[in-house]
Design a protein around this motif. Sequence first.
Motif, short mmCIF file in Angstrom:
data_model
loop_
_atom_site.label_atom_id
_atom_site.label_comp_id
_atom_site.label_asym_id
_atom_site.label_seq_id
_atom_site.Cartn_x
_atom_site.Cartn_y
_atom_site.Cartn_z
N LYS A 465 22.54 52.94 60.08
CA LYS A 465 24.30 53.73 59.88
C LYS A 465 25.26 52.96 59.97
CE LYS A 465 22.19 57.31 61.81
NZ LYS A 465 21.34 56.33 62.39
N THR A 466 26.76 53.66 58.84
CA THR A 466 27.97 53.03 59.65
C THR A 466 28.61 53.91 59.91
OG1 THR A 466 27.49 51.25 57.89
CG2 THR A 466 29.79 51.88 58.34
N ILE A 467 29.25 54.46 60.57
CA ILE A 467 29.87 55.44 61.31
C ILE A 467 31.57 55.00 60.89
CG2 ILE A 467 30.48 56.63 63.61
CD1 ILE A 467 27.66 55.61 65.14
N ALA A 468 31.98 55.81 60.22
CA ALA A 468 33.28 55.44 60.09
C ALA A 468 34.48 56.60 60.77
CB ALA A 468 33.72 56.67 58.57
N GLY A 505 24.70 59.72 64.54
CA GLY A 505 26.44 58.95 64.03
C GLY A 505 27.03 60.42 63.92
N SER A 506 26.83 61.09 65.14
CA SER A 506 27.81 62.21 64.80
C SER A 506 28.56 61.92 66.33
CB SER A 506 27.32 63.50 65.06
OG SER A 506 25.99 63.27 66.17
N LEU A 507 30.17 62.58 66.17
CA LEU A 507 31.08 62.52 66.82
C LEU A 507 30.67 63.69 68.30
CD1 LEU A 507 33.69 61.67 67.86
CD2 LEU A 507 34.81 63.25 66.66
N ARG A 508 30.55 63.44 69.27
CA ARG A 508 30.29 63.77 70.37
C ARG A 508 31.83 64.29 71.18
NH1 ARG A 508 24.71 63.71 72.71
NH2 ARG A 508 23.94 62.32 72.05
N ALA A 509 32.52 63.22 71.14
CA ALA A 509 33.56 64.11 72.00
C ALA A 509 34.93 62.96 71.92
CB ALA A 509 33.91 63.90 73.43
N THR A 510 35.92 63.43 72.03
CA THR A 510 37.39 62.07 71.79
C THR A 510 37.89 62.70 73.28
OG1 THR A 510 37.55 62.58 68.69
CG2 THR A 510 39.16 61.97 70.48
#
Length: 724
Positions: A465-468, A505-510
């Motif tokens: 996968k490619t993560i933006a 590829g999901s965002l867990r935290a910022t």
Amino acid sequence: MAAGGGVLIQESRAAAEQRLRAAVSGQVVPMVAIQYAAGNPLGSHKLAVEAYRLAPDSVQAISTLLSTQNQHFDDTLDPRNGAPIWKAVFSPDGKTIATGSSNGEVKLWDATTHRQITTIPNLAGPGRSMNITTVAFSPDGTNLAATMMGMIRLWEVTDRDHPRVLPALNTGDVEQVSFGAFSRDGRLMAGISGGGKLRVWDVVHRRLIAAPFHVGEGSHAAFTPDARTLVIASPYGAVRLWDVRHRRFTRSLTRHTAKLNTALAISRDGRTLALPAENGGVQLWDLPRRRRLNTITGDDLGRAVAALAFSPDGNLLAAGGYDSHVRIWDHAAGDRLLADLTGHIAQVSSVEFSPDGATLASAGTDHVVQLWNMRGNFLNGRFSPGVTVAFSPARSLLAVAEYSDVVLYSMPARRRVATFPGPGLIPMAVAFSRDGTLLAVASGAEPDRYGTVRLWDVSHQKLLKTIATHHHGAMNAIAFSPDGRTLATSAIYDPTVRLWNPADGSLRATLKGNGGDLALTRATALTQGVQSLAYSPDGRTLAAGSFDGIVRLWDTRRNALADDRLSQRSGVPALAFSPDGRTLATGGSGDTLIRLYDLATRKVSTTLSAHTAQINDLVYSPDGATLISASDDKTVRVWNMRDKTLLAGLTADHKIVAVAYDAQNRTVVATGIGPPLVWNIDPRRVAEQICGRLTGPDLTPEGWKNLIPQLPYERSCDGLTNRG
């Protein structure tokens, strides 16, 4: 009491001898560079081994010994006949080297052991000169040709110990034949006499296929691979193409009025021709299309070129100069200078690659042939700059950025196993998961564009996968958590750290410890952007170093910023946790110090000082006993973390941006603004390799007495290798 006194005396004597040996080693070390600069790489390597053997714990001696890996030197073939060597060539199977000298001797050498096999004596007889200007193997390796007065002599060399004389190709005059070359199919041979007459023979039937014709004294020629054309370069006038079948000239490639050397080389595929240029450079031509491609000029060349050769794959071009240098360019990379080799003290008369391209032989008028390891301490033997590298101990794989791609190598063999293509942007960071199954590649980007991360399945060499990432600007750091479930990313023009789930590829935290998630300008990036990332071994802490000189510590269980933070005077481009998790090493961009923070007290326990410019990367060995540091000062430093002392310094020709360490094989790989470099940092192993590789690397008793009169003679390599 008396016994105790005797022990003390013995210990005192041993200590005094140790101090003496260390002092002598310190005197020998500067001679290593002097000998190499003077065109004596063999002597340089001898002295490097001796300096180490005298003082095996000396940082100076160890660094000097390890630095011999930079030199590409393999060995010296010395016929010891005091005569200039005009030509050295490999047999087609790569097992034999033939040399021809001005005293009329032809010698055969074993290309593996570098031992002399046999000498074909001066055929002119005692007291008479028979200058051998060219030697050449037939393409099948069964015959050897040598040019001499009035003829081209031929031998059958299937039995290397007993060459058998064959009927010669006679010119019918007494002029010296200065040049000879076989066609690729072995059926034809061209020879040029000293007076400038070109003859072409049918070797099988021992007859001329065309009447001799004048091409100019000092001319050279080479057949194209299909044997249909003979390319002829003369000191004055044109570089001309002669049609072998129709026995006529077809056209000229270029004309010049200045007197030029006539060296020329044709790539094995017949597509590229290299020849000296009028300005002292090298011209490159597209031979099928008859058009000029490029001219290599500038300070790289020094004086005029005397000899040229392409590597078998056509990627490299070697040039031997009248200035005694051998220069190697990466032709496939836009003719970038790859190496400048200084192993001769006079004109380099010929250069030739071995059939596998691993070795270059350069013959000189200084009476020796130097053998060069084309890989040397280059990872891949090419000019392929990259700013990031990572090693997976789980799979003994090395990932290196090469232009816009990432290439996997199997270590320690340095065997290329896969190429992961990029999106056209330079990879800025790479990271393996701990088990080596995943490889993350972070791409560069313009300030107004988002960076991306590409996740690869290492085993199946498949893009998952490619993560933006929505980071602004070039991404400069990524790190997998120890359990492989989280990937942390950062970018230069972004004050945040983002945590991703590699599985989907999901965002867990910022993480917004640097004041928000807004894009930074170039000016504010210098105070707020994130430079480096590192997970603690237990995965509970994520360290983020920033341009503002602060290392922020994040509790990964709560994704919360810890109360304490670590501060230093300048930016933090490098971070590394010790394997036991008790220490965090940081590299500075301004004060050039390595700081070791005790994480229990959050205080600096030790500083390491040796670099003179920004520290770009830090890597611990798995046992925590060694720390490797890389810097803009063009060095890699190796540190003993047990007593916090410097073990060795490794020097490159360019800034080092990133390092990786293969602890099992004690190998350091460094990348930067130049070719990826490889060093073995085990000094004893390097010394053993030198002693086992070189022919006679021991100092002679006379040489020892001149250099080291303070100590009795010792053989340098005793105990370092089985010398048979």
